[in-house]
Design a protein around this motif. Structure first.
Motif, mmCIF file in Angstrom:
data_model
loop_
_atom_site.group_PDB
_atom_site.id
_atom_site.type_symbol
_atom_site.label_atom_id
_atom_site.label_comp_id
_atom_site.label_asym_id
_atom_site.label_seq_id
_atom_site.Cartn_x
_atom_site.Cartn_y
_atom_site.Cartn_z
ATOM 1 N N ALA A 26 1.800 -11.362 76.178
ATOM 2 C CA ALA A 26 3.102 -11.224 75.514
ATOM 3 C C ALA A 26 3.135 -10.012 74.600
ATOM 4 O O ALA A 26 4.201 -9.462 74.316
ATOM 5 N N PHE A 27 1.961 -9.564 74.129
ATOM 6 C CA PHE A 27 1.876 -8.381 73.263
ATOM 7 C C PHE A 27 1.144 -7.266 73.999
ATOM 8 O O PHE A 27 0.244 -7.515 74.812
ATOM 9 N N ARG A 28 1.526 -6.053 73.679
ATOM 10 C CA ARG A 28 0.924 -4.878 74.308
ATOM 11 C C ARG A 28 0.268 -4.004 73.256
ATOM 12 O O ARG A 28 0.479 -4.185 72.060
ATOM 13 N N VAL A 29 -0.510 -3.040 73.739
ATOM 14 C CA VAL A 29 -1.182 -2.109 72.833
ATOM 15 C C VAL A 29 -0.137 -1.392 71.976
ATOM 16 O O VAL A 29 0.874 -0.897 72.484
ATOM 17 N N GLY A 30 -0.376 -1.375 70.665
ATOM 18 C CA GLY A 30 0.541 -0.726 69.739
ATOM 19 C C GLY A 30 1.503 -1.677 69.049
ATOM 20 O O GLY A 30 2.164 -1.287 68.078
ATOM 21 N N ASP A 31 1.614 -2.924 69.516
ATOM 22 C CA ASP A 31 2.530 -3.883 68.891
ATOM 23 C C ASP A 31 1.993 -4.320 67.527
ATOM 24 O O ASP A 31 0.789 -4.590 67.380
ATOM 25 N N ARG A 32 2.879 -4.400 66.542
ATOM 26 C CA ARG A 32 2.538 -5.013 65.259
ATOM 27 C C ARG A 32 2.629 -6.529 65.405
ATOM 28 O O ARG A 32 3.585 -7.048 66.001
ATOM 29 N N VAL A 33 1.652 -7.220 64.890
ATOM 30 C CA VAL A 33 1.598 -8.677 65.040
ATOM 31 C C VAL A 33 1.137 -9.313 63.727
ATOM 32 O O VAL A 33 0.609 -8.647 62.838
ATOM 33 N N ARG A 34 1.353 -10.607 63.654
ATOM 34 C CA ARG A 34 0.721 -11.433 62.631
ATOM 35 C C ARG A 34 -0.474 -12.112 63.287
ATOM 36 O O ARG A 34 -0.431 -12.451 64.465
ATOM 37 N N TYR A 35 -1.532 -12.311 62.489
ATOM 38 C CA TYR A 35 -2.699 -12.967 63.074
ATOM 39 C C TYR A 35 -3.434 -13.765 62.008
ATOM 40 O O TYR A 35 -3.308 -13.521 60.801
ATOM 41 N N THR A 36 -4.181 -14.764 62.479
ATOM 42 C CA THR A 36 -5.050 -15.551 61.618
ATOM 43 C C THR A 36 -6.467 -15.430 62.153
ATOM 44 O O THR A 36 -6.699 -15.621 63.355
ATOM 45 N N ARG A 73 -3.952 -17.344 68.116
ATOM 46 C CA ARG A 73 -4.100 -16.914 66.731
ATOM 47 C C ARG A 73 -3.333 -15.623 66.462
ATOM 48 O O ARG A 73 -3.550 -14.960 65.452
ATOM 49 N N VAL A 74 -2.419 -15.320 67.381
ATOM 50 C CA VAL A 74 -1.614 -14.107 67.263
ATOM 51 C C VAL A 74 -0.143 -14.470 67.481
ATOM 52 O O VAL A 74 0.180 -15.273 68.358
ATOM 53 N N ALA A 75 0.724 -13.892 66.665
ATOM 54 C CA ALA A 75 2.166 -14.126 66.783
ATOM 55 C C ALA A 75 2.897 -12.834 66.457
ATOM 56 O O ALA A 75 2.319 -11.897 65.900
ATOM 57 N N GLY A 76 4.185 -12.795 66.801
ATOM 58 C CA GLY A 76 4.989 -11.616 66.505
ATOM 59 C C GLY A 76 5.387 -11.544 65.043
ATOM 60 O O GLY A 76 5.091 -12.430 64.240
ATOM 61 N N MET A 77 6.095 -10.503 64.698
ATOM 62 C CA MET A 77 6.504 -10.302 63.310
ATOM 63 C C MET A 77 7.723 -11.142 62.957
ATOM 64 O O MET A 77 7.964 -11.432 61.788
ATOM 65 N N GLU A 78 8.532 -11.522 63.951
ATOM 66 C CA GLU A 78 9.747 -12.284 63.702
ATOM 67 C C GLU A 78 9.568 -13.733 64.143
ATOM 68 O O GLU A 78 8.850 -14.034 65.103
ATOM 69 N N GLU A 88 9.897 -17.229 65.859
ATOM 70 C CA GLU A 88 10.250 -17.667 67.209
ATOM 71 C C GLU A 88 10.157 -19.192 67.281
ATOM 72 O O GLU A 88 9.532 -19.826 66.410
ATOM 73 N N PRO A 89 10.743 -19.810 68.308
ATOM 74 C CA PRO A 89 10.758 -21.280 68.378
ATOM 75 C C PRO A 89 9.385 -21.923 68.289
ATOM 76 O O PRO A 89 9.240 -23.006 67.705
ATOM 77 N N PHE A 90 8.348 -21.292 68.850
ATOM 78 C CA PHE A 90 7.048 -21.943 68.860
ATOM 79 C C PHE A 90 6.416 -22.006 67.470
ATOM 80 O O PHE A 90 5.468 -22.775 67.254
ATOM 81 N N TRP A 91 6.918 -21.245 66.511
ATOM 82 C CA TRP A 91 6.350 -21.274 65.161
ATOM 83 C C TRP A 91 6.362 -22.689 64.587
ATOM 84 O O TRP A 91 5.481 -23.068 63.830
ATOM 85 N N THR A 92 7.383 -23.450 64.917
ATOM 86 C CA THR A 92 7.420 -24.855 64.508
ATOM 87 C C THR A 92 7.371 -25.787 65.719
ATOM 88 O O THR A 92 6.782 -26.866 65.653
ATOM 89 N N GLY A 93 7.973 -25.376 66.843
ATOM 90 C CA GLY A 93 8.056 -26.245 68.016
ATOM 91 C C GLY A 93 6.712 -26.642 68.573
ATOM 92 O O GLY A 93 6.577 -27.715 69.168
ATOM 93 N N PHE A 94 5.701 -25.773 68.395
ATOM 94 C CA PHE A 94 4.359 -26.112 68.880
ATOM 95 C C PHE A 94 3.865 -27.425 68.283
ATOM 96 O O PHE A 94 3.120 -28.176 68.926
ATOM 97 N N PHE A 95 4.266 -27.731 67.063
ATOM 98 C CA PHE A 95 3.723 -28.881 66.342
ATOM 99 C C PHE A 95 4.499 -30.169 66.599
ATOM 100 O O PHE A 95 4.090 -31.239 66.133
ATOM 101 N N VAL A 96 5.604 -30.086 67.332
ATOM 102 C CA VAL A 96 6.384 -31.281 67.644
ATOM 103 C C VAL A 96 5.600 -32.164 68.617
ATOM 104 O O VAL A 96 5.047 -31.685 69.602
ATOM 105 N N GLY A 97 5.537 -33.450 68.321
ATOM 106 C CA GLY A 97 4.845 -34.377 69.209
ATOM 107 C C GLY A 97 3.959 -35.327 68.427
ATOM 108 O O GLY A 97 4.047 -35.445 67.202
ATOM 109 N N ASP A 98 3.063 -36.018 69.149
ATOM 110 C CA ASP A 98 2.167 -37.011 68.561
ATOM 111 C C ASP A 98 0.768 -36.425 68.411
ATOM 112 O O ASP A 98 0.255 -35.773 69.336
ATOM 113 N N TRP A 99 0.147 -36.692 67.256
ATOM 114 C CA TRP A 99 -1.167 -36.143 66.950
ATOM 115 C C TRP A 99 -2.114 -37.257 66.524
ATOM 116 O O TRP A 99 -1.781 -38.089 65.685
ATOM 117 N N GLU A 100 -3.284 -37.254 67.118
ATOM 118 C CA GLU A 100 -4.373 -38.134 66.705
ATOM 119 C C GLU A 100 -5.084 -37.459 65.532
ATOM 120 O O GLU A 100 -5.526 -36.326 65.634
#
Length: 393
Positions: A204-214, A261-266, A268-280
């Motif tokens: 989803a990201f290419r060389v030169g893209d600015r990203v956020r990362y952990t 561990r990488v995301a865009g600067m703006e 997106e839905p997955f920033w919160t949508g990833f966590f929707v669901g049931d967790w043990e």
């Protein structure tokens, strides 16, 4: 009997239960409300009620038994640990197997369904008569029964109406839990609907893209620039295929990072949508060594499994927690993190605000087969979570 629609307010339900018999009455009310919601076709609502019933010793067996068809009817993830837990009570084991078999049939897998209503059923145990009955329906080759018919076909237990509960829920809120204790800005943020969303795929990201990362999948995020798209040529084969080489913008430092561990600067839905669901949820496991009498011993701590967490797409959550040897259900709100992927459960376990972070990586997926999260709070030691489904988003 009147029954409020939507998500029940925990505080008002607790007050009603206290007047009518305490936690056991509350659990019975949750089970009864779940059955009513299921028969009304509100399967997602029924799942919430059955989670609550399953968390109470008074209705644990019945709640777990009903949870199996409700999860499948609601098209929510279910793995074998849930089915195994529901089968643990011999009174309902065959009913659970039949209900799960009906769900598999409904999902287009009649072969699996035949196993669940055939060799998996136990002769001489309660409810066995449902197994050959449903097996005959399967062999007849007709269409699978509608989910509304599953409980009756399986012989799932029906709750006894809680004494004195007629009208007890009349004043219970019909919508999501009230937000009077949440700051206005947080309430507005939490009201945004966040449907389930997958993390961005590799590439989803290419060389030169600015990203956020952990760097470690934890709560700390930085900004950087993608310098290479994986795999990492120096890593063990297969461990970091879906990775990016990212250069930190603040210091001259580069590291290979898993795609999760990488995301865009703006945002997106997955920033919160990833966590929707049931967790043990569980206490993280840690290992160390001690020297004693000239011998070295390995010490393992943690690893204890805790009750589950459900993150709803409408900005609410349902968390079953343990306090002083008893279980309690927290119905609260969550808000998005402002600067990075993740969300915060407001006023959760032990009164703390809990931040959820994605710590999934390729190695973890190969080991566990499920998404991984960490739950951290200023109040307490962090907790670990695994998605209650197989596979990954």
């Amino acid at each position: 009997m009147k029954r409020a629609r939507g998500v029940l307010s925990f505080s008002l339900s607790l007050a009603a239960a206290a007047a009518c018999g305490g936690p056991g009455a509350l659990a019975g009310q949750a089970l009864e409300a779940g059955v009513q919601a299921y028969h009304a076709g509100r399967y997602a609502e029924a799942v919430d009620h059955f989670h609550e019933a399953a968390a109470s010793p008074a209705t644990a067996a019945e709640g777990k038994a009903w949870l199996v068809p409700a999860l499948m009817a609601a098209n929510q993830g279910i793995d074998f640990s849930i089915v195994d837990a529901a089968q643990a009570d011999p009174r309902y084991a065959n009913a659970v197997r039949v209900a799960f078999g009906l769900g598999r049939w409904h999902k287009g897998d009649p072969g699996s369904a035949s196993s669940w209503v055939g060799p998996f059923c136990e002769r001489g145990k309660p409810g066995y008569e449902a197994c050959p009955r449903v097996r005959g329906m399967l062999e007849a080759g007709g269409p699978p029964p509608d989910p509304a018919e599953w409980p009756a076909l399986a012989g799932l237990p029906l709750p006894e109406p809680a004494p004195g509960q007629e009208g007890a829920a009349e004043n219970v809120a019909e919508d999501a839990p009230p937000a009077e204790n949440v700051p206005a800005g947080e309430a507005a943020a939490g009201a945004v609907h966040a449907g389930p969303a997958a993390w961005l795929p590799h590439g989803a990201f290419r060389v030169g893209d600015r990203v956020r990362y952990t760097p470690n999948g934890g709560p700390l995020w930085y900004t950087g620039v993608v310098e290479r798209v994986g795999p990492d040529p120096d890593a063990v084969a297969g461990t970091t295929d879906e990775a990016y080489l990212v250069r930190d913008e603040r210091v001259d430092r580069r590291q290979w990072l898993d795609r999760q561990r990488v995301a865009g600067m703006e945002r997106e839905p997955f920033w919160t949508g990833f966590f929707v669901g049931d967790w043990e949820v569980s206490v993280p496991m840690a290992m160390g060594t001690i020297e004693r009498g000239g011998e070295t011993y390995r010490i393992v701590t943690g690893g204890m499994r805790l009750p589950p967490l459900r993150v709803n797409p409408d900005g609410t959550y349902l968390w079953v927690v343990e306090e002083d040897g008893a279980t309690r259900v927290i119905r609260g709100r969550w808000v998005p993190r402002e600067d990075a992927p993740g969300l915060v459960l407001l006023h959760g376990d032990r009164g703390g605000d809990w931040s959820l972070a994605n710590v999934t990586d390729r190695s973890g997926l190969q080991t566990f087969g499920r998404d991984q999260i960490h739950l951290s709070s200023d109040c307490c030691t962090y907790l670990a979570g695994q998605r209650i489904t197989d596979g990954a988003r």
